[in-house]
Design a protein around this motif. Structure first.
Motif, PDB file in Angstrom:
ATOM      1  N   ILE A 114      -2.399  -3.748  16.016  1.00 32.53           N
ATOM      2  CA  ILE A 114      -0.955  -3.024  15.303  1.00 32.53           C
ATOM      3  C   ILE A 114      -0.397  -1.479  14.462  1.00 32.53           C
ATOM      4  O   ILE A 114      -0.256  -0.922  15.218  1.00 32.53           O
ATOM      5  N   ALA A 115      -1.264  -1.590  14.328  1.00 32.14           N
ATOM      6  CA  ALA A 115      -1.634   0.078  13.847  1.00 32.14           C
ATOM      7  C   ALA A 115      -1.611   1.545  14.781  1.00 32.14           C
ATOM      8  O   ALA A 115      -1.173   2.154  14.753  1.00 32.14           O
ATOM      9  N   ARG A 118       5.688  -7.233  18.408  1.00 32.26           N
ATOM     10  CA  ARG A 118       6.701  -8.227  18.262  1.00 32.26           C
ATOM     11  C   ARG A 118       5.801  -9.507  18.867  1.00 32.26           C
ATOM     12  O   ARG A 118       6.127 -10.603  18.987  1.00 32.26           O
ATOM     13  N   ILE A 119       4.519  -9.512  19.759  1.00 33.53           N
ATOM     14  CA  ILE A 119       4.071 -10.292  20.061  1.00 33.53           C
ATOM     15  C   ILE A 119       2.802 -10.505  19.462  1.00 33.53           C
ATOM     16  O   ILE A 119       2.440 -11.561  18.869  1.00 33.53           O
ATOM     17  N   VAL A 120       2.171  -9.602  18.753  1.00 31.65           N
ATOM     18  CA  VAL A 120       0.820  -9.397  18.587  1.00 31.65           C
ATOM     19  C   VAL A 120       0.566 -10.112  16.694  1.00 31.65           C
ATOM     20  O   VAL A 120       0.610 -10.489  15.524  1.00 31.65           O
ATOM     21  N   ASP A 166      10.728   1.467   1.435  1.00 31.87           N
ATOM     22  CA  ASP A 166      10.760   2.895   1.655  1.00 31.87           C
ATOM     23  C   ASP A 166      10.590   2.717   3.473  1.00 31.87           C
ATOM     24  O   ASP A 166      11.689   3.856   3.724  1.00 31.87           O
ATOM     25  N   PHE A 167      10.295   2.397   3.879  1.00 28.07           N
ATOM     26  CA  PHE A 167       9.878   2.697   5.149  1.00 28.07           C
ATOM     27  C   PHE A 167      11.243   1.226   6.082  1.00 28.07           C
ATOM     28  O   PHE A 167      11.336   2.336   7.249  1.00 28.07           O
ATOM     29  N   ILE A 168      11.402   1.222   5.999  1.00 30.17           N
ATOM     30  CA  ILE A 168      12.537   0.095   6.037  1.00 30.17           C
ATOM     31  C   ILE A 168      13.693   0.247   6.150  1.00 30.17           C
ATOM     32  O   ILE A 168      14.665   1.029   7.271  1.00 30.17           O
ATOM     33  N   GLU A 169      13.957   1.841   4.715  1.00 32.84           N
ATOM     34  CA  GLU A 169      15.086   2.165   4.934  1.00 32.84           C
ATOM     35  C   GLU A 169      15.746   2.815   5.633  1.00 32.84           C
ATOM     36  O   GLU A 169      16.304   4.056   6.282  1.00 32.84           O
ATOM     37  N   ARG A 170      14.360   3.784   5.579  1.00 30.30           N
ATOM     38  CA  ARG A 170      13.959   5.528   6.370  1.00 30.30           C
ATOM     39  C   ARG A 170      13.425   5.325   7.669  1.00 30.30           C
ATOM     40  O   ARG A 170      14.674   5.952   8.687  1.00 30.30           O
ATOM     41  N   GLY A 171      12.988   3.795   7.853  1.00 29.92           N
ATOM     42  CA  GLY A 171      13.046   3.749   9.963  1.00 29.92           C
ATOM     43  C   GLY A 171      14.455   3.534  10.444  1.00 29.92           C
ATOM     44  O   GLY A 171      15.067   4.294  11.164  1.00 29.92           O
ATOM     45  N   THR A 172      15.612   3.064   9.483  1.00 29.24           N
ATOM     46  CA  THR A 172      17.022   2.265   9.957  1.00 29.24           C
ATOM     47  C   THR A 172      17.833   3.769   9.754  1.00 29.24           C
ATOM     48  O   THR A 172      18.568   4.016  10.437  1.00 29.24           O
ATOM     49  N   GLU A 201      11.742  -2.467  14.158  1.00 28.89           N
ATOM     50  CA  GLU A 201      11.917  -3.741  13.093  1.00 28.89           C
ATOM     51  C   GLU A 201      10.954  -5.140  13.415  1.00 28.89           C
ATOM     52  O   GLU A 201      10.634  -5.495  11.980  1.00 28.89           O
ATOM     53  N   TRP A 202      10.131  -4.942  13.803  1.00 28.96           N
ATOM     54  CA  TRP A 202       8.450  -6.733  14.172  1.00 28.96           C
ATOM     55  C   TRP A 202       7.431  -5.388  13.379  1.00 28.96           C
ATOM     56  O   TRP A 202       7.022  -5.985  12.212  1.00 28.96           O
ATOM     57  N   PHE A 203       7.218  -4.256  13.712  1.00 24.86           N
ATOM     58  CA  PHE A 203       6.671  -3.470  12.915  1.00 24.86           C
ATOM     59  C   PHE A 203       6.568  -4.242  11.804  1.00 24.86           C
ATOM     60  O   PHE A 203       5.221  -3.994  10.696  1.00 24.86           O
ATOM     61  N   ALA A 204       7.730  -3.486  10.818  1.00 24.58           N
ATOM     62  CA  ALA A 204       7.979  -3.412   9.772  1.00 24.58           C
ATOM     63  C   ALA A 204       7.449  -4.616   9.191  1.00 24.58           C
ATOM     64  O   ALA A 204       7.347  -4.743   8.119  1.00 24.58           O
TER      65      ALA A 204
END
Length: 269
Positions: free
Chosen positions: A102-103, A110-112, A226-232, A241-244
């Motif tokens: 995933i990295a 979504r799969i891994v 922070d990643f979720i907030e910045r990503g959106t 979304e799956w990565f976060a």
């Protein structure tokens, strides 16, 4: 371990250009199309749903791992057999391999991600069963403390008491990588018959080390938020979304295991 994969390269590679930063090209009389359809971007709601799905898979697999783990027994030579099934070790290996996949390929989350949740969940369930055999009630305590820490960190982040600056991010990521390297070296030492005693020692230094690592895992939750907030806000593609969610799950598992180890040390005092 946790969040070094959730770094600035993600935003540099995947976020749309900010207004005023696009290269100046020839003027066109036609209308400009949006960078990405509105329904194809990362959202908080979608990330919460993905995280809940991964947690459900992890808990289901942990239940199977718990039931598949036997009670510890003392061998004839005096050593202890902890009853861990071979699938628990395989689960750890698959979990590490999934994290690396995933990295380098975020779109595979979504799969891994579910594969990681199932593999790591089995290992976590087995480890939890072993701890419960030695320290009655410790698993419920560790789960409760993990939930409480998560809630406190979310509250501190939302209130602005914890601000994720570039300096804060660098410190936490560097410290996290340092702990990862240290755990890797200690694993190699154990393979050759040695040990780093304070990792599991109930000494004051050993307890202090566990408090530090558990605190570091908690700080990684702030990086997840922070990643979720910045990503959106910056319009990352929807598959993030799956990565976060994967990053959040890794942090929660790490935090739980460190709290489990810390409580075990405190029981030994």
């Amino acid at each position: 371990m946790s969040n070094p994969v959730l770094n600035e390269k993600v935003f540099n590679n995947w976020a749309p250009p900010q207004p005023g930063t696009e290269a100046q090209g020839p003027i066109s009389d036609g209308p400009s199309s949006p960078w990405r359809p509105a329904g194809d971007v990362m959202t908080v709601g979608g990330t919460i749903s993905a995280t809940a799905t991964l947690l459900a898979l992890l808990l289901a697999s942990a239940t199977v791992g718990w039931l598949a783990t036997g009670s510890p027994a003392v061998r004839s030579d005096g050593t202890i057999s902890y009853g861990l099934p071979g699938l628990a070790i395989l689960g750890v290996i698959v979990g590490i391999a999934s994290a690396f996949a995933i990295a380098f390929r975020p779109h595979l989350a979504r799969i891994v991600g579910p594969v990681y949740a199932l593999a790591q969940g089995f290992a976590v369930g087995s480890i939890s069963r072993v701890y419960e055999e030695f320290y009655d009630g410790i698993v419920l305590q560790a789960a409760g403390v993990t939930i409480a820490v998560f809630a406190v960190m979310l509250g501190l982040y939302r209130s602005g008491a914890i601000k994720v600056t570039d300096r804060f991010r660098r410190i936490i990521v560097t410290a996290t990588i340092g702990v990862m390297v240290f755990y890797g070296i200690s694993l190699l030492i154990s393979l050759f018959g040695g040990s780093v005693s304070f990792i599991s020692s109930p000494s004051l230094f050993g307890i202090g080390f566990s408090i530090f690592v558990a605190g570091l895992a908690a700080m990684n939750l702030a990086l997840d938020f922070d990643f979720i907030e910045r990503g959106t806000s910056e319009g990352l593609p929807r598959h993030f979304e799956w990565f976060a969610a994967f990053g959040m799950l890794v942090t929660i598992v790490w935090l739980y295991l460190e709290i489990l180890r810390l409580l075990a040390k405190l029981r030994e005092r």
